[in-house]
Structures are given as C-alpha cells and as structure tokens.
Design a protein around this motif. Structure first.
Motif, PDB file in Angstrom:
ATOM      1  N   ARG A  96       0.828  -1.212   0.000  1.00 54.77           N
ATOM      2  CA  ARG A  96       0.000   0.000   0.000  1.00 54.77           C
ATOM      3  C   ARG A  96       0.858   1.255   0.000  1.00 54.77           C
ATOM      4  O   ARG A  96       0.572   2.221  -0.719  1.00 54.77           O
ATOM      5  N   ALA A  97       1.942   1.262   0.778  1.00 53.95           N
ATOM      6  CA  ALA A  97       2.844   2.424   0.806  1.00 53.95           C
ATOM      7  C   ALA A  97       3.526   2.606  -0.552  1.00 53.95           C
ATOM      8  O   ALA A  97       3.712   3.737  -1.013  1.00 53.95           O
ATOM      9  N   SER A  98       3.871   1.495  -1.205  1.00 51.58           N
ATOM     10  CA  SER A  98       4.568   1.600  -2.495  1.00 51.58           C
ATOM     11  C   SER A  98       3.690   2.223  -3.572  1.00 51.58           C
ATOM     12  O   SER A  98       4.197   2.770  -4.546  1.00 51.58           O
ATOM     13  N   SER A  99       2.372   2.170  -3.381  1.00 48.87           N
ATOM     14  CA  SER A  99       1.478   2.805  -4.357  1.00 48.87           C
ATOM     15  C   SER A  99       1.346   4.309  -4.108  1.00 48.87           C
ATOM     16  O   SER A  99       0.837   5.033  -4.962  1.00 48.87           O
ATOM     17  N   LEU A 100       1.815   4.768  -2.969  1.00 50.01           N
ATOM     18  CA  LEU A 100       1.682   6.186  -2.602  1.00 50.01           C
ATOM     19  C   LEU A 100       2.968   6.995  -2.757  1.00 50.01           C
ATOM     20  O   LEU A 100       2.916   8.220  -2.834  1.00 50.01           O
ATOM     21  N   PHE A 101       4.109   6.308  -2.782  1.00 51.24           N
ATOM     22  CA  PHE A 101       5.401   6.988  -2.813  1.00 51.24           C
ATOM     23  C   PHE A 101       6.217   6.512  -4.010  1.00 51.24           C
ATOM     24  O   PHE A 101       6.042   5.401  -4.499  1.00 51.24           O
ATOM     25  N   ASP A 102       7.135   7.391  -4.438  1.00 53.30           N
ATOM     26  CA  ASP A 102       8.034   7.028  -5.530  1.00 53.30           C
ATOM     27  C   ASP A 102       9.010   5.943  -5.102  1.00 53.30           C
ATOM     28  O   ASP A 102       9.375   5.080  -5.898  1.00 53.30           O
ATOM     29  N   GLU A 103       9.456   6.023  -3.846  1.00 53.84           N
ATOM     30  CA  GLU A 103      10.359   5.006  -3.300  1.00 53.84           C
ATOM     31  C   GLU A 103       9.980   4.742  -1.851  1.00 53.84           C
ATOM     32  O   GLU A 103       9.712   5.672  -1.086  1.00 53.84           O
ATOM     33  N   VAL A 104       9.972   3.468  -1.492  1.00 53.10           N
ATOM     34  CA  VAL A 104       9.736   3.057  -0.108  1.00 53.10           C
ATOM     35  C   VAL A 104      10.952   2.257   0.334  1.00 53.10           C
ATOM     36  O   VAL A 104      11.342   1.286  -0.321  1.00 53.10           O
ATOM     37  N   VAL A 105      11.547   2.694   1.426  1.00 49.93           N
ATOM     38  CA  VAL A 105      12.680   1.986   2.002  1.00 49.93           C
ATOM     39  C   VAL A 105      12.181   1.196   3.201  1.00 49.93           C
ATOM     40  O   VAL A 105      11.553   1.759   4.103  1.00 49.93           O
ATOM     41  N   VAL A 106      12.418  -0.094   3.188  1.00 48.47           N
ATOM     42  CA  VAL A 106      12.110  -0.930   4.341  1.00 48.47           C
ATOM     43  C   VAL A 106      13.382  -0.957   5.173  1.00 48.47           C
ATOM     44  O   VAL A 106      14.407  -1.477   4.737  1.00 48.47           O
ATOM     45  N   ALA A 107      13.324  -0.359   6.353  1.00 45.99           N
ATOM     46  CA  ALA A 107      14.498  -0.256   7.214  1.00 45.99           C
ATOM     47  C   ALA A 107      14.374  -1.243   8.362  1.00 45.99           C
ATOM     48  O   ALA A 107      13.513  -1.106   9.223  1.00 45.99           O
ATOM     49  N   VAL A 108      15.231  -2.242   8.343  1.00 45.31           N
ATOM     50  CA  VAL A 108      15.234  -3.274   9.377  1.00 45.31           C
ATOM     51  C   VAL A 108      16.065  -2.782  10.557  1.00 45.31           C
ATOM     52  O   VAL A 108      17.237  -2.428  10.396  1.00 45.31           O
ATOM     53  N   LEU A 109      15.451  -2.782  11.710  1.00 47.84           N
ATOM     54  CA  LEU A 109      16.097  -2.297  12.930  1.00 47.84           C
ATOM     55  C   LEU A 109      17.225  -3.224  13.365  1.00 47.84           C
ATOM     56  O   LEU A 109      17.034  -4.436  13.455  1.00 47.84           O
ATOM     57  N   ILE A 110      18.369  -2.640  13.641  1.00 39.59           N
ATOM     58  CA  ILE A 110      19.480  -3.380  14.243  1.00 39.59           C
ATOM     59  C   ILE A 110      19.477  -3.028  15.721  1.00 39.59           C
ATOM     60  O   ILE A 110      19.706  -1.880  16.096  1.00 39.59           O
ATOM     61  N   ASN A 111      19.166  -4.015  16.545  1.00 39.16           N
ATOM     62  CA  ASN A 111      19.175  -3.828  17.996  1.00 39.16           C
ATOM     63  C   ASN A 111      20.190  -4.803  18.576  1.00 39.16           C
ATOM     64  O   ASN A 111      19.917  -5.990  18.712  1.00 39.16           O
ATOM     65  N   LYS A 112      21.363  -4.283  18.911  1.00 39.62           N
ATOM     66  CA  LYS A 112      22.456  -5.141  19.389  1.00 39.62           C
ATOM     67  C   LYS A 112      22.152  -5.759  20.748  1.00 39.62           C
ATOM     68  O   LYS A 112      22.796  -6.717  21.145  1.00 39.62           O
ATOM     69  N   ASN A 113      21.166  -5.225  21.463  1.00 43.58           N
ATOM     70  CA  ASN A 113      20.813  -5.755  22.781  1.00 43.58           C
ATOM     71  C   ASN A 113      19.766  -6.857  22.713  1.00 43.58           C
ATOM     72  O   ASN A 113      19.404  -7.418  23.739  1.00 43.58           O
ATOM     73  N   LYS A 114      19.256  -7.137  21.530  1.00 43.77           N
ATOM     74  CA  LYS A 114      18.176  -8.095  21.382  1.00 43.77           C
ATOM     75  C   LYS A 114      18.553  -9.148  20.353  1.00 43.77           C
ATOM     76  O   LYS A 114      18.966  -8.814  19.246  1.00 43.77           O
ATOM     77  N   GLN A 115      18.418 -10.410  20.722  1.00 42.69           N
ATOM     78  CA  GLN A 115      18.715 -11.512  19.809  1.00 42.69           C
ATOM     79  C   GLN A 115      17.433 -11.920  19.097  1.00 42.69           C
ATOM     80  O   GLN A 115      16.488 -12.356  19.734  1.00 42.69           O
ATOM     81  N   GLY A 116      17.388 -11.758  17.804  1.00 39.42           N
ATOM     82  CA  GLY A 116      16.218 -12.143  17.031  1.00 39.42           C
ATOM     83  C   GLY A 116      16.290 -13.609  16.630  1.00 39.42           C
ATOM     84  O   GLY A 116      17.344 -14.246  16.726  1.00 39.42           O
ATOM     85  N   LEU A 117      15.187 -14.134  16.156  1.00 39.79           N
ATOM     86  CA  LEU A 117      15.161 -15.498  15.630  1.00 39.79           C
ATOM     87  C   LEU A 117      15.972 -15.558  14.337  1.00 39.79           C
ATOM     88  O   LEU A 117      16.695 -16.505  14.081  1.00 39.79           O
TER      89      LEU A 117
END
Length: 160
Positions: free
Chosen positions: A23-44
């Motif tokens: 939905r966002a990509s239909s509204l903007f020329d470019e959409v950046v998906v920014a994945v959070l880097i949290n060094k204090n949290k271990q993700g799966l």
C-alpha cells in the motif's frame, strides 16, 4: 522524489508487513524498508536473513528498497532524503505509543509520520505472536508469505 521509510524488526516479515509495504509503495516514488538493528536483542533471524526475506517477498514492488539501520530513525531519514515514515497500526494501543514517537520525530527533524490502519484480517498479527504460535506447533502458514513460512519452519526444526 517522494520517499518514505517503513521501519521495523521484521522478525519475521508477516502478511501484515507485506500489505503495508504494498500500500505504501502505491503512494510513494520510493519506499525503504528499514530493518532495525538492535544489538541488545537476539532475534530469531539475523538482520541479513530478514533483509533477504524482505527482498524476496517484495520483489514484485520495483520501488521498494531494503536497508538496515541503528540509532535514531529520523537521522536515517535525513541521511537518505526521506520525508515520511509509514507505520502500520493494528489497534488503539499501537496508536498511543506511535503518536508520541511521531510527535517527537516531527519536532526533532520535521519528518512526518503517516499511520496506515491494517486490514481487518491482519489486525491481530505480530511477528512475536507468529513466532510463539509456530514454536508450539501451531499452523501459521496463512499469516506469512510462503517463502518466510518455509524459513520459519526450517529455523524451528519442524516439518510443516
């Protein structure tokens, strides 16, 4: 060029995330998906794995770019000439927290935040809930893009 960022942990990316990106990509020329880097949290999944999954599930969206960041999101926006943050909201409780964040971000740098309500079938969906249900053998295949579901099942060492 109108640019927006969709920030999050995406651990793992869900159908709800993908819906907001589409939905966002239909509204903007470019959409950046920014994945959070949290060094204090271990993700799966590692940040690199999440970015890989996001690239795969958003391949049909030519104006979507995948990146990662740590620190203040508004600084990332300034460095990348991004004018808006797009956030999906599932419930009123999301709004309470996100409104404060949006007001702080606007005060700090003038970056605006746009709230996009989730579609009703995704209103309960969160990566944390999906991981918890999948860990105990629940079927979450209908909540995730197929490629993400395959990786989740593989990571958890399950058969399906």
């Amino acid at each position: 060029m109108r640019r927006a960022v969709c920030p999050g942990s995406y651990d793992p990316p869900t159908n709800g995330h993908l819906d907001i990106l589409e939905r966002a990509s239909s509204l903007f020329d470019e959409v950046v998906v920014a994945v959070l880097i949290n060094k204090n949290k271990q993700g799966l999944f590692s940040v690199e794995e999440r970015m890989e999954m996001l690239r795969e599930v958003s391949a049909h969206l030519p104006n979507v770019r995948i990146d990662s960041w740590h620190g203040l999101l508004v600084h990332y926006c300034q460095q990348n000439d991004i004018q808006a943050i797009v956030k999906g909201l599932r419930a009123i409780s999301d709004f309470d927290y996100e409104l404060q964040m949006a007001q702080m971000n606007q005060q700090l740098t003038g970056v605006e935040t746009l709230f996009m309500p989730t579609k009703p079938p995704n209103s309960f969906l969160s990566s944390s809930l999906v991981k918890e249900v999948a860990t105990y053998g629940g079927n979450v295949s209908h909540l995730l893009p197929e490629a993400v579901h395959k990786r989740l099942v593989q990571r958890l060492g399950q058969n399906g």
